[in-house]
Design a protein around this motif. Sequence first.
Motif, PDB file in Angstrom:
ATOM      1  N   TRP A   1      -6.373  -3.122   5.228  1.00  0.00           N
ATOM      2  CA  TRP A   1      -6.911  -3.435   3.897  1.00  0.00           C
ATOM      3  C   TRP A   1      -7.918  -4.571   3.960  1.00  0.00           C
ATOM      4  CZ3 TRP A   1      -6.375  -8.067   1.183  1.00  0.00           C
ATOM      5  CH2 TRP A   1      -6.833  -8.047  -0.144  1.00  0.00           C
TER       6      TRP A   1
ATOM      7  N   ARG B   1     -11.818  -4.325   2.887  1.00  0.00           N
ATOM      8  CA  ARG B   1     -12.378  -5.182   1.847  1.00  0.00           C
ATOM      9  C   ARG B   1     -13.576  -5.972   2.356  1.00  0.00           C
ATOM     10  NH1 ARG B   1     -11.328  -5.284  -3.567  1.00  0.00           N
ATOM     11  NH2 ARG B   1     -11.386  -7.555  -3.563  1.00  0.00           N
TER      12      ARG B   1
ATOM     13  N   PRO C   1     -14.621   1.869   0.451  1.00  0.00           N
ATOM     14  CA  PRO C   1     -13.631   2.389  -0.498  1.00  0.00           C
ATOM     15  C   PRO C   1     -12.474   3.061   0.238  1.00  0.00           C
ATOM     16  CG  PRO C   1     -15.541   3.839  -0.406  1.00  0.00           C
ATOM     17  CD  PRO C   1     -15.880   2.641   0.439  1.00  0.00           C
ATOM     18  N   VAL C   2     -11.269   2.557   0.024  1.00  0.00           N
ATOM     19  CA  VAL C   2     -10.093   3.100   0.709  1.00  0.00           C
ATOM     20  C   VAL C   2      -8.996   3.331  -0.319  1.00  0.00           C
ATOM     21  CG1 VAL C   2      -8.325   2.676   2.456  1.00  0.00           C
ATOM     22  CG2 VAL C   2     -10.656   1.910   2.858  1.00  0.00           C
ATOM     23  N   SER C   3      -8.412   4.508  -0.309  1.00  0.00           N
ATOM     24  CA  SER C   3      -7.332   4.827  -1.243  1.00  0.00           C
ATOM     25  C   SER C   3      -6.011   4.246  -0.739  1.00  0.00           C
ATOM     26  CB  SER C   3      -7.202   6.339  -1.402  1.00  0.00           C
ATOM     27  OG  SER C   3      -6.778   6.940  -0.183  1.00  0.00           O
ATOM     28  N   LYS C   4      -5.063   4.086  -1.647  1.00  0.00           N
ATOM     29  CA  LYS C   4      -3.744   3.573  -1.281  1.00  0.00           C
ATOM     30  C   LYS C   4      -3.036   4.526  -0.320  1.00  0.00           C
ATOM     31  CE  LYS C   4      -3.102   1.030  -5.610  1.00  0.00           C
ATOM     32  NZ  LYS C   4      -2.289   0.902  -6.858  1.00  0.00           N
ATOM     33  N   LEU C   5      -3.264   5.821  -0.506  1.00  0.00           N
ATOM     34  CA  LEU C   5      -2.637   6.809   0.374  1.00  0.00           C
ATOM     35  C   LEU C   5      -3.129   6.650   1.802  1.00  0.00           C
ATOM     36  CD1 LEU C   5      -0.897   9.278   0.876  1.00  0.00           C
ATOM     37  CD2 LEU C   5      -2.835  10.714   0.180  1.00  0.00           C
ATOM     38  N   ARG C   6      -4.426   6.439   1.960  1.00  0.00           N
ATOM     39  CA  ARG C   6      -4.976   6.267   3.312  1.00  0.00           C
ATOM     40  C   ARG C   6      -4.457   4.990   3.961  1.00  0.00           C
ATOM     41  NH1 ARG C   6      -9.084   8.939   5.697  1.00  0.00           N
ATOM     42  NH2 ARG C   6      -9.965  10.740   4.608  1.00  0.00           N
TER      43      ARG C   6
ATOM     44  N   THR D   1      -7.574   5.672   8.104  1.00  0.00           N
ATOM     45  CA  THR D   1      -7.823   4.862   6.908  1.00  0.00           C
ATOM     46  C   THR D   1      -9.203   5.102   6.307  1.00  0.00           C
ATOM     47  OG1 THR D   1      -6.372   3.138   7.793  1.00  0.00           O
ATOM     48  CG2 THR D   1      -7.834   2.519   5.977  1.00  0.00           C
TER      49      THR D   1
END
Length: 259
Positions: free
Chosen positions: A21, A25, A30-35, A73
Amino acid sequence: MTVYVEYVLLDNFVLDALLLWAAARTMRLPVSKLRLFLGGATGAACAAVSVYLDGVWLYLLKAVCLAAMCAVTVGFGKKLFWYILLTLAYTFVAGGAIVGLFELLKVDVFDNGFYEMRVPLFVYLLAAVLVAFLSWSVVIYIKNVKKIAPHIVKIAVKLDKTYNLTGFCDSGNTLCFEGVPVCFVTKKFGGFSDYFAKQTVAHKTVSIPVATVAGSVTVKATIATVAACGKECKVYLALPAQKCQTVYNVLLSNEFCGG
């Protein structure tokens, strides 16, 4: 020494997810919570397998694990290489911080890489993240309050009875309906929901068209009396088209802010 597998998995999952994460950042990817979850789970699975390897095979697994975590990710692309390098750099930084934490807490570290702690490491990590998030939230809240504080005034709203509330002077709110200024209830107060429901059942509400950036919408409103800034007049008290989170109760018309 007793080693709890679930502690090892949770420690690695939480730390790996935080590292992934932080790298995302930093690079504004852009990264989803699932990834992020899948990336952390990949790292935890590799950590579980690593206890059965040593030597060259262990280092090879760690390298493959790092690449797999990052690919899961953020996917494959031009930025994957730099994302891997940044995640690796954060891993070294985090490793140094953890060693420092062990030294501070007098934690025994064994030759096989396991540590002896009454509380698992992931608990400390989650606690640190929670404290950081809460601190950040408080800072943002204080900044927002300071920004709007000069425009917040005390008001009195007369419905079935008088309510002493807070309002925001919005010089840009020029909305009127049938010559009556329109104010918006952005934060509900005691008794308003029941009063509005009764007015709706009694057909004493009106539909007011409102032009927004996204297009035209219609809001429901009922007549009320508002006193603010030394002025008292009849207004339409409307519900906003979307839910609001404000520290004040009513968004005032510019009639109360100098017209």
